[in-house]
Design an enzyme around this catalytic site. Structure first.
Site, mmCIF file in Angstrom:
data_model
loop_
_atom_site.group_PDB
_atom_site.id
_atom_site.type_symbol
_atom_site.label_atom_id
_atom_site.label_comp_id
_atom_site.label_asym_id
_atom_site.label_seq_id
_atom_site.Cartn_x
_atom_site.Cartn_y
_atom_site.Cartn_z
ATOM 1 N N GLU A 194 2.540 -8.020 6.227
ATOM 2 C CA GLU A 194 3.838 -7.888 6.882
ATOM 3 C C GLU A 194 4.278 -6.443 6.775
ATOM 4 O OE1 GLU A 194 5.951 -10.639 4.524
ATOM 5 O OE2 GLU A 194 5.046 -12.327 5.578
ATOM 6 N N ILE B 202 0.872 -1.183 0.000
ATOM 7 C CA ILE B 202 0.000 0.000 0.000
ATOM 8 C C ILE B 202 0.907 1.229 0.000
ATOM 9 C CG2 ILE B 202 -0.186 -0.093 2.547
ATOM 10 C CD1 ILE B 202 -3.035 1.101 2.241
ATOM 11 N N VAL C 49 0.873 5.809 -0.452
ATOM 12 C CA VAL C 49 0.213 7.092 -0.708
ATOM 13 C C VAL C 49 1.314 8.095 -1.044
ATOM 14 C CG1 VAL C 49 -1.110 8.982 0.366
ATOM 15 C CG2 VAL C 49 -1.788 6.607 0.761
ATOM 16 N N ASN D 69 8.888 0.806 10.363
ATOM 17 C CA ASN D 69 8.014 1.635 9.513
ATOM 18 C C ASN D 69 6.844 2.133 10.357
ATOM 19 O OD1 ASN D 69 6.406 2.813 7.580
ATOM 20 N ND2 ASN D 69 6.568 1.143 6.106
ATOM 21 N N TYR E 216 -1.975 0.563 10.319
ATOM 22 C CA TYR E 216 -2.624 -0.740 10.483
ATOM 23 C C TYR E 216 -3.252 -0.865 11.878
ATOM 24 C CZ TYR E 216 -0.014 -1.925 6.243
ATOM 25 O OH TYR E 216 0.494 -1.939 4.966
HETATM 26 C C1 LIG Z 1 1.858 4.195 5.421
HETATM 27 C C2 LIG Z 1 1.108 5.105 4.454
HETATM 28 C C3 LIG Z 1 0.472 4.259 3.342
HETATM 29 C C4 LIG Z 1 -0.003 5.861 5.234
HETATM 30 O O1 LIG Z 1 -0.780 6.608 4.293
HETATM 31 P P1 LIG Z 1 -1.670 7.865 4.741
HETATM 32 O O2 LIG Z 1 -2.675 8.124 3.665
HETATM 33 O O3 LIG Z 1 -0.784 8.966 5.133
HETATM 34 O O4 LIG Z 1 -2.418 7.304 6.033
HETATM 35 P P2 LIG Z 1 -3.773 7.906 6.668
HETATM 36 O O5 LIG Z 1 -3.810 9.383 6.449
HETATM 37 O O6 LIG Z 1 -4.934 7.102 6.191
HETATM 38 O O7 LIG Z 1 -3.511 7.647 8.217
HETATM 39 C C5 LIG Z 1 -4.310 6.790 9.004
HETATM 40 C C6 LIG Z 1 -3.696 6.658 10.392
HETATM 41 O O8 LIG Z 1 -2.407 6.072 10.308
HETATM 42 C C7 LIG Z 1 -1.530 6.673 11.278
HETATM 43 N N1 LIG Z 1 -0.435 7.359 10.571
HETATM 44 C C8 LIG Z 1 -0.329 7.586 9.244
HETATM 45 N N2 LIG Z 1 0.846 8.214 8.967
HETATM 46 C C9 LIG Z 1 1.460 8.390 10.158
HETATM 47 C C10 LIG Z 1 2.703 8.979 10.548
HETATM 48 N N3 LIG Z 1 3.543 9.532 9.646
HETATM 49 N N4 LIG Z 1 3.038 8.957 11.857
HETATM 50 C C11 LIG Z 1 2.214 8.401 12.785
HETATM 51 N N5 LIG Z 1 1.016 7.848 12.477
HETATM 52 C C12 LIG Z 1 0.655 7.834 11.183
HETATM 53 C C13 LIG Z 1 -2.398 7.615 12.080
HETATM 54 O O9 LIG Z 1 -2.960 6.865 13.139
HETATM 55 C C14 LIG Z 1 -3.448 7.978 11.073
HETATM 56 O O10 LIG Z 1 -4.641 8.406 11.660
HETATM 57 P P3 LIG Z 1 -4.787 9.980 12.090
HETATM 58 O O11 LIG Z 1 -4.321 10.793 10.917
HETATM 59 O O12 LIG Z 1 -6.244 10.091 12.370
HETATM 60 O O13 LIG Z 1 -3.918 10.136 13.273
HETATM 61 C C15 LIG Z 1 2.080 6.185 3.832
HETATM 62 O O14 LIG Z 1 2.784 6.800 4.886
HETATM 63 C C16 LIG Z 1 3.064 5.627 2.802
HETATM 64 O O15 LIG Z 1 2.748 5.516 1.614
HETATM 65 N N6 LIG Z 1 4.285 5.285 3.272
HETATM 66 C C17 LIG Z 1 5.331 4.757 2.358
HETATM 67 C C18 LIG Z 1 4.971 3.413 1.809
HETATM 68 C C19 LIG Z 1 4.832 2.367 2.911
HETATM 69 O O16 LIG Z 1 5.632 2.302 3.844
HETATM 70 N N7 LIG Z 1 3.792 1.509 2.779
HETATM 71 C C20 LIG Z 1 3.499 0.450 3.727
HETATM 72 C C21 LIG Z 1 4.298 -0.764 3.435
HETATM 73 S S1 LIG Z 1 3.859 -2.069 4.557
#
Ligand SMILES: CC(C)(COP(=O)(O)OP(=O)(O)OC[C@H]1O[C@@H](n2cnc3c(N)ncnc32)[C@H](O)[C@@H]1OP(=O)(O)O)[C@@H](O)C(=O)NCCC(=O)NCCS
Length: 128
Positions: A89, A55, A57, A94, A101
């Protein structure tokens, strides 16, 4: 579609980018993919179990609920297809992904030591 995904994946995972043909191969192998301009998920359903393969973003669009919204969409799809459990996983270091999750109801069920270049992988599960 896969060329755009290649660019988006590179922005999300600059150290380990996947090519357009990697995505095409995943699709051919039975994975499902949703993608928009800012985010994507790859998952697979086998019998009553599903696995989130990846996943991402776009960095400019993070922390606005896109990943949570995408998880809700795929969980709905998995449920409709008879899926009862989702596994994934995530690298132990991270934090954004682990928090994502946890916030969406996934629980830690185990560890694969040194799975990602010396970093432990945390195994997580969500029962639907
Ligand atoms: C992980 C990832 C997909 C999250 O995407 P996102 O759209 O920013 O996530 P959301 O806005 O839906 O966040 C949902 C919840 O996740 C948590 N969260 C997301 N990013 C966070 C951060 N940088 N630090 C702490 N908590 C975080 C929070 O609990 C958040 O809820 P809140 O905003 O109400 O506090 C994004 O950071 C990403 O693409 N990272 C790089 C790729 C990656 O590592 N993918 C996962 C591989 S397993």
């Amino acid at each position: 579609m896969y060329d755009e995904l290649e660019n988006l994946h590179k922005a999300c995972f600059p150290k380990k980018p996947w090519s357009a043909s990697d995505f095409a191969d995943l699709k051919k192998s039975g994975c499902d993919i949703i993608a928009s301009q800012n985010g994507f998920v790859v998952w697979r359903v086998v019998a009553d179990e599903a696995e989130i393969i990846t996943i991402g973003v776009h960095p400019d669009a993070r922390k606005s609920g896109i990943a949570s919204a995408m998880l809700a969409i795929i969980e709905n799809d998995i449920k409709k297809r008879g899926g009862k459990k989702i596994f994934l996983e995530v690298a132990e270091n991270n934090e954004p992904a682990r928090k994502l999750y946890e916030a969406n109801g996934y629980k830690k069920i185990g560890i694969r030591p040194k799975y990602y270049d010396g970093i432990d992988a945390i195994l997580m599960e969500k029962a639907l």
